[in-house]
Design an enzyme around this catalytic site. Sequence first.
Site, PDB file in Angstrom:
ATOM      1  N   HIS A 295      -5.010  10.921   5.068  1.00 18.03           N
ATOM      2  CA  HIS A 295      -3.954  10.163   5.743  1.00 18.03           C
ATOM      3  C   HIS A 295      -3.283  10.897   6.901  1.00 18.03           C
ATOM      4  O   HIS A 295      -2.543  10.296   7.672  1.00 18.03           O
ATOM      5  CB  HIS A 295      -2.886   9.691   4.755  1.00 18.03           C
ATOM      6  CG  HIS A 295      -2.346  10.762   3.849  1.00 18.03           C
ATOM      7  ND1 HIS A 295      -1.753  11.918   4.302  1.00 18.03           N
ATOM      8  CD2 HIS A 295      -2.309  10.828   2.486  1.00 18.03           C
ATOM      9  CE1 HIS A 295      -1.353  12.645   3.276  1.00 18.03           C
ATOM     10  NE2 HIS A 295      -1.683  12.013   2.160  1.00 18.03           N
TER      11      HIS A 295
ATOM     12  N   ASP B 140       0.854  -1.192   0.000  1.00 16.99           N
ATOM     13  CA  ASP B 140       0.000   0.000   0.000  1.00 16.99           C
ATOM     14  C   ASP B 140       0.890   1.242   0.000  1.00 16.99           C
ATOM     15  O   ASP B 140       2.049   1.195   0.449  1.00 16.99           O
ATOM     16  CB  ASP B 140      -0.934   0.018   1.207  1.00 16.99           C
ATOM     17  CG  ASP B 140      -1.982   1.120   1.082  1.00 16.99           C
ATOM     18  OD1 ASP B 140      -2.680   1.168   0.048  1.00 16.99           O
ATOM     19  OD2 ASP B 140      -2.109   1.948   2.005  1.00 16.99           O
TER      20      ASP B 140
ATOM     21  N   HIS C  54      -6.126   6.777   6.982  1.00 20.08           N
ATOM     22  CA  HIS C  54      -5.398   5.862   6.110  1.00 20.08           C
ATOM     23  C   HIS C  54      -3.926   5.896   6.493  1.00 20.08           C
ATOM     24  O   HIS C  54      -3.380   6.949   6.818  1.00 20.08           O
ATOM     25  CB  HIS C  54      -5.541   6.278   4.643  1.00 20.08           C
ATOM     26  CG  HIS C  54      -6.909   6.043   4.092  1.00 20.08           C
ATOM     27  ND1 HIS C  54      -7.120   5.661   2.786  1.00 20.08           N
ATOM     28  CD2 HIS C  54      -8.132   6.131   4.661  1.00 20.08           C
ATOM     29  CE1 HIS C  54      -8.430   5.528   2.579  1.00 20.08           C
ATOM     30  NE2 HIS C  54      -9.050   5.818   3.704  1.00 20.08           N
TER      31      HIS C  54
ATOM     32  N   ASP D  43      -2.899  -0.227   6.561  1.00 19.20           N
ATOM     33  CA  ASP D  43      -3.768  -0.686   5.477  1.00 19.20           C
ATOM     34  C   ASP D  43      -3.230  -1.956   4.825  1.00 19.20           C
ATOM     35  O   ASP D  43      -3.998  -2.833   4.425  1.00 19.20           O
ATOM     36  CB  ASP D  43      -3.936   0.421   4.425  1.00 19.20           C
ATOM     37  CG  ASP D  43      -4.809   1.567   4.928  1.00 19.20           C
ATOM     38  OD1 ASP D  43      -5.272   1.492   6.084  1.00 19.20           O
ATOM     39  OD2 ASP D  43      -5.015   2.529   4.180  1.00 19.20           O
TER      40      ASP D  43
ATOM     41  N   GLU E 118       0.765   5.858   0.288  1.00 19.22           N
ATOM     42  CA  GLU E 118       0.057   7.125   0.454  1.00 19.22           C
ATOM     43  C   GLU E 118       0.767   8.154  -0.414  1.00 19.22           C
ATOM     44  O   GLU E 118       1.986   8.032  -0.670  1.00 19.22           O
ATOM     45  CB  GLU E 118       0.029   7.572   1.913  1.00 19.22           C
ATOM     46  CG  GLU E 118      -0.689   6.613   2.866  1.00 19.22           C
ATOM     47  CD  GLU E 118      -2.149   6.382   2.561  1.00 19.22           C
ATOM     48  OE1 GLU E 118      -2.757   7.241   1.871  1.00 19.22           O
ATOM     49  OE2 GLU E 118      -2.692   5.354   2.997  1.00 19.22           O
TER      50      GLU E 118
END
Length: 238
Positions: free
Chosen positions: A57, A7, A152, A157, A9
């Site tokens: 986030h 994952d 997030h 995640d 960001e």
Amino acid sequence: MRQIVLDTETTGLDWKTGDRLIEIAGVELLDRKLTGKHYHVYVNPQRDIDAGAVAVHGITSEFLADKPLFKDVAAEFSAFVADAELVIHNAPFDVGFLNNELGMLGLPLLTTICPTVIDTLKLAKEQNPGKKASLNALCTLYEIDNTHRTLHGALLDAELLADVYLAMTRGQESLIMMLDEPAPQVEEGDGGAILERPPLRVLRASADELTGHDTVLAEIAKANKGHCLWLPKAPPAA
């Protein structure tokens, strides 16, 4: 089978307009079991972060000011994921950003070092058509505790997605177990020879049964005016 559940960001929604990565995380699965090994890093994007992204986030430019640039972690990241099968939720988004970062450095793209990518968003929509397929929705569907997910975060995640992916693909464990089962051992004294199967009993049709079969075929041929595949083709007219 080595898999990395991945994952990221970012500063915004589109790398094509200049958005950059700010966090990368991956957790390792080996034969569908979490190994406890993971990769996690924050990255200084050298640009502002969209307010909408910060709301998602919670990562600010001030927090990232002293973090490494992507070029400083690219080799370490590539080594961690190399040759693994990737598991990503909405894979085109993360793969696009990572390919962009690697490409700007002239390094092999993610799709080159990891040829296989499983998109759990696509998989969820195929398995549950018409239902919500966000990570939160899937955690609820598969009864995975995500109450600690207030914002997030790439590592959190990735950990949640690993649990979701394993729940979504239950049943594959039995396939792996079958593949891992050792071949039958030849008993001592057999001289290493492969054991032969017992002979099969063959039942052949009697003369009366063959005659009856021919009679039925003739009746079918007559009813279809001779248009039957088992009949020989008539020779062409002279």
